[in-house]
Design a protein around this motif. Structure first.
Motif, PDB file in Angstrom:
ATOM      1  N   VAL A 299       7.444   8.164  -0.267  1.00  0.00           N
ATOM      2  CA  VAL A 299       7.911   9.511   0.059  1.00  0.00           C
ATOM      3  C   VAL A 299       6.805  10.327   0.725  1.00  0.00           C
ATOM      4  CG1 VAL A 299       8.744  11.690  -0.930  1.00  0.00           C
ATOM      5  CG2 VAL A 299       9.680   9.517  -1.738  1.00  0.00           C
ATOM      6  N   ALA A 300       5.580  10.239   0.179  1.00  0.00           N
ATOM      7  CA  ALA A 300       4.465  10.975   0.767  1.00  0.00           C
ATOM      8  C   ALA A 300       4.179  10.502   2.188  1.00  0.00           C
ATOM      9  CB  ALA A 300       3.229  10.827  -0.110  1.00  0.00           C
ATOM     10  N   VAL A 301       4.209   9.180   2.403  1.00  0.00           N
ATOM     11  CA  VAL A 301       3.971   8.635   3.744  1.00  0.00           C
ATOM     12  C   VAL A 301       5.073   9.060   4.696  1.00  0.00           C
ATOM     13  CG1 VAL A 301       3.909   6.485   5.069  1.00  0.00           C
ATOM     14  CG2 VAL A 301       2.589   6.684   2.962  1.00  0.00           C
ATOM     15  N   TYR A 302       6.303   9.050   4.240  1.00  0.00           N
ATOM     16  CA  TYR A 302       7.431   9.408   5.106  1.00  0.00           C
ATOM     17  C   TYR A 302       7.355  10.875   5.538  1.00  0.00           C
ATOM     18  CZ  TYR A 302      12.232  10.142   6.654  1.00  0.00           C
ATOM     19  OH  TYR A 302      13.346  10.474   7.391  1.00  0.00           O
ATOM     20  N   ILE A 303       7.054  11.769   4.594  1.00  0.00           N
ATOM     21  CA  ILE A 303       6.959  13.191   4.923  1.00  0.00           C
ATOM     22  C   ILE A 303       5.809  13.442   5.898  1.00  0.00           C
ATOM     23  CG2 ILE A 303       6.495  15.474   3.967  1.00  0.00           C
ATOM     24  CD1 ILE A 303       7.905  14.579   1.412  1.00  0.00           C
ATOM     25  N   THR A 304       4.684  12.787   5.646  1.00  0.00           N
ATOM     26  CA  THR A 304       3.523  12.977   6.527  1.00  0.00           C
ATOM     27  C   THR A 304       3.758  12.392   7.915  1.00  0.00           C
ATOM     28  OG1 THR A 304       2.080  12.875   4.585  1.00  0.00           O
ATOM     29  CG2 THR A 304       1.043  12.603   6.745  1.00  0.00           C
TER      30      THR A 304
ATOM     31  N   LEU B 172       4.946   1.088  15.402  1.00  0.00           N
ATOM     32  CA  LEU B 172       4.007   0.066  14.940  1.00  0.00           C
ATOM     33  C   LEU B 172       2.780   0.699  14.304  1.00  0.00           C
ATOM     34  CD1 LEU B 172       3.008  -2.876  14.800  1.00  0.00           C
ATOM     35  CD2 LEU B 172       2.142  -2.592  17.133  1.00  0.00           C
ATOM     36  N   GLY B 173       2.270   1.773  14.890  1.00  0.00           N
ATOM     37  CA  GLY B 173       1.100   2.443  14.320  1.00  0.00           C
ATOM     38  C   GLY B 173       1.354   2.979  12.926  1.00  0.00           C
ATOM     39  N   GLY B 174       2.560   3.492  12.690  1.00  0.00           N
ATOM     40  CA  GLY B 174       2.891   3.996  11.362  1.00  0.00           C
ATOM     41  C   GLY B 174       2.891   2.896  10.321  1.00  0.00           C
ATOM     42  N   TYR B 175       3.493   1.756  10.659  1.00  0.00           N
ATOM     43  CA  TYR B 175       3.488   0.622   9.737  1.00  0.00           C
ATOM     44  C   TYR B 175       2.061   0.163   9.437  1.00  0.00           C
ATOM     45  CZ  TYR B 175       8.516  -0.394   9.682  1.00  0.00           C
ATOM     46  OH  TYR B 175       9.864  -0.348   9.463  1.00  0.00           O
ATOM     47  N   VAL B 176       1.242   0.051  10.468  1.00  0.00           N
ATOM     48  CA  VAL B 176      -0.113  -0.454  10.291  1.00  0.00           C
ATOM     49  C   VAL B 176      -0.931   0.482   9.419  1.00  0.00           C
ATOM     50  CG1 VAL B 176      -2.268  -0.983  11.488  1.00  0.00           C
ATOM     51  CG2 VAL B 176      -0.096  -1.764  12.430  1.00  0.00           C
ATOM     52  N   LEU B 177      -0.850   1.788   9.671  1.00  0.00           N
ATOM     53  CA  LEU B 177      -1.617   2.749   8.876  1.00  0.00           C
ATOM     54  C   LEU B 177      -1.173   2.745   7.418  1.00  0.00           C
ATOM     55  CD1 LEU B 177      -1.853   5.800  11.323  1.00  0.00           C
ATOM     56  CD2 LEU B 177      -3.668   4.201  10.697  1.00  0.00           C
ATOM     57  N   ALA B 178       0.138   2.724   7.190  1.00  0.00           N
ATOM     58  CA  ALA B 178       0.643   2.751   5.814  1.00  0.00           C
ATOM     59  C   ALA B 178       0.262   1.477   5.057  1.00  0.00           C
ATOM     60  CB  ALA B 178       2.157   2.929   5.823  1.00  0.00           C
TER      61      ALA B 178
ATOM     62  N   GLU C  87       5.427  -6.036   1.464  1.00  0.00           N
ATOM     63  CA  GLU C  87       5.764  -4.637   1.200  1.00  0.00           C
ATOM     64  C   GLU C  87       7.160  -4.309   1.736  1.00  0.00           C
ATOM     65  OE1 GLU C  87       6.103  -0.889   0.292  1.00  0.00           O
ATOM     66  OE2 GLU C  87       6.262  -1.416   2.403  1.00  0.00           O
ATOM     67  N   VAL C  88       7.974  -3.672   0.888  1.00  0.00           N
ATOM     68  CA  VAL C  88       9.349  -3.365   1.284  1.00  0.00           C
ATOM     69  C   VAL C  88       9.709  -1.891   1.098  1.00  0.00           C
ATOM     70  CG1 VAL C  88      10.278  -3.952  -0.995  1.00  0.00           C
ATOM     71  CG2 VAL C  88      11.766  -4.064   1.015  1.00  0.00           C
ATOM     72  N   VAL C  89       9.105  -1.217   0.111  1.00  0.00           N
ATOM     73  CA  VAL C  89       9.521   0.151  -0.202  1.00  0.00           C
ATOM     74  C   VAL C  89       9.156   1.105   0.941  1.00  0.00           C
ATOM     75  CG1 VAL C  89       9.339   2.054  -1.839  1.00  0.00           C
ATOM     76  CG2 VAL C  89       9.292  -0.305  -2.663  1.00  0.00           C
ATOM     77  N   ILE C  90       7.887   1.091   1.345  1.00  0.00           N
ATOM     78  CA  ILE C  90       7.460   1.947   2.450  1.00  0.00           C
ATOM     79  C   ILE C  90       8.145   1.526   3.747  1.00  0.00           C
ATOM     80  CG2 ILE C  90       5.473   2.624   3.860  1.00  0.00           C
ATOM     81  CD1 ILE C  90       3.747   2.495   1.425  1.00  0.00           C
ATOM     82  N   ALA C  91       8.337   0.211   3.919  1.00  0.00           N
ATOM     83  CA  ALA C  91       8.992  -0.278   5.132  1.00  0.00           C
ATOM     84  C   ALA C  91      10.427   0.224   5.235  1.00  0.00           C
ATOM     85  CB  ALA C  91       8.957  -1.795   5.162  1.00  0.00           C
ATOM     86  N   LEU C  92      11.106   0.413   4.105  1.00  0.00           N
ATOM     87  CA  LEU C  92      12.461   0.952   4.138  1.00  0.00           C
ATOM     88  C   LEU C  92      12.474   2.395   4.625  1.00  0.00           C
ATOM     89  CD1 LEU C  92      13.981  -0.494   0.842  1.00  0.00           C
ATOM     90  CD2 LEU C  92      14.696  -1.013   3.174  1.00  0.00           C
ATOM     91  N   PHE C  93      11.442   3.152   4.294  1.00  0.00           N
ATOM     92  CA  PHE C  93      11.361   4.536   4.743  1.00  0.00           C
ATOM     93  C   PHE C  93      10.964   4.631   6.213  1.00  0.00           C
ATOM     94  CE2 PHE C  93      11.528   5.311   0.275  1.00  0.00           C
ATOM     95  CZ  PHE C  93      11.967   6.611   0.111  1.00  0.00           C
TER      96      PHE C  93
END
Length: 289
Positions: free
Chosen positions: A145-150, A160-166, A231-237
């Motif tokens: 949630v924090a990553v998605y909001i940011t 791609l950059g978002g996935y790599v950073l997270a 990793e799946v949770v952040i990837a879903l967001f």
């Protein structure tokens, strides 16, 4: 008789030493024996973790269009569909690309942080080290949630950059722990010796520090890669219609549509992760030889 007495004494002394060693070995073995109930619990836990794999891998060789265990017929149709279906092979390529880039970034940042904090003393390094470990103990949904909001504000969702950073942020703690453990046996006098010979800090790190902590760096990189690949949770967001990773595709195959190809993809992921985690053990055994 005079010659026999020393021989008898030597034989007696040898027998006494041998008996003492045997008694010591028996006492050492009985000092801290492993109780049978602990062995049973360990075997039960290991079986609990391995049991799903014993079902999934045989199902991946089934020839029907649904989940069956045991399979009525054996076939490679699910693997053929995995490697020919654009959705599956595309998501696999995305996962591998993200995992490689994220592990490289996490290894660089984690190694630099571990080496920098190792050279400092006091409470500040401990606080920074604890701060970098927060993502390891924080629930995945909270981080997502924090990553998605940011990332919404930074326009990184679905990129791609978002996935790599997270994913790199999730891998940094593993690299930090591994490299910090490797630095525990590092002799700081080697750095002073290298500097006294005129080597620059960068050359000292490449020629002295890195070879000595290389095993820890490799272990941290492998764990960062595996963490990103699974990793799946952040990837879903962070997913988008044009970019999604393999765990998201597997989640979709279970919740949205019933696609038995997930058995083949799961088997491939399990085998790949297992082989990657065995690499540090093989490297350690090779170096001992």
């Amino acid at each position: 008789m005079t010659d026999l007495k020393p021989r008898v004494d030597d034989a007696t002394e040898t027998a006494t030493i041998t008996a003492g060693r045997r008694g010591r070995r028996r006492r050492d073995r009985s000092v801290d024996p492993i109780p049978w109930w602990l062995i049973v619990i360990g075997a039960a836990v290991a079986l609990y973790f391995v049991l799903p794999t014993l079902f999934v891998i045989p199902m991946s060789f089934g020839g029907s269009g649904s989940f069956q265990f045991p399979p009525r017929e054996w076939s490679l149709d699910l693997y053929r569909n995995f490697f020919t279906n654009p959705k599956w092979i595309g998501s696999l390529g995305n996962s591998l690309l993200v995992a490689v880039l994220a592990s490289l970034l996490a290894t660089t940042v984690g190694t630099a942080a571990a080496v920098g904090l190792y050279s400092l003393s006091g409470r500040l390094p401990q606080f920074v080290r604890t701060l970098l470990m927060v993502s390891m103990v924080t629930p995945a949904i909270v981080v997502a949630v924090a990553v998605y909001i940011t990332f919404l504000q930074w326009h990184l969702v679905g990129s791609l950059g978002g996935y790599v950073l997270a994913h790199a942020a999730l891998g940094v703690p593993f690299v930090l722990v591994s490299v910090t453990s490797a630095l525990g046996g590092f002799d700081a006098r080697l750095l002073r010796a290298s500097a006294s010979l005129g080597a620059s800090p960068a050359r000292t790190f490449v020629r002295v520090t890195l070879p000595l902590i290389g095993r820890g760096v490799l272990t941290g990189a492998i764990f960062a890669f595996v963490t990103s690949l699974d990793e799946v949770v952040i990837a879903l967001f962070l997913r988008s219609p044009t970019f999604q990773t393999l765990p998201v595709q597997m989640y979709t195959a279970v919740t949205v549509e019933v696609d038995p190809t997930i058995a083949a993809s799961s088997s491939l992921v399990v085998v790949t992760v297992t082989l990657l985690l065995l690499i540090p053990l093989l490297v350690r055994r090779t170096r001992r030889r």
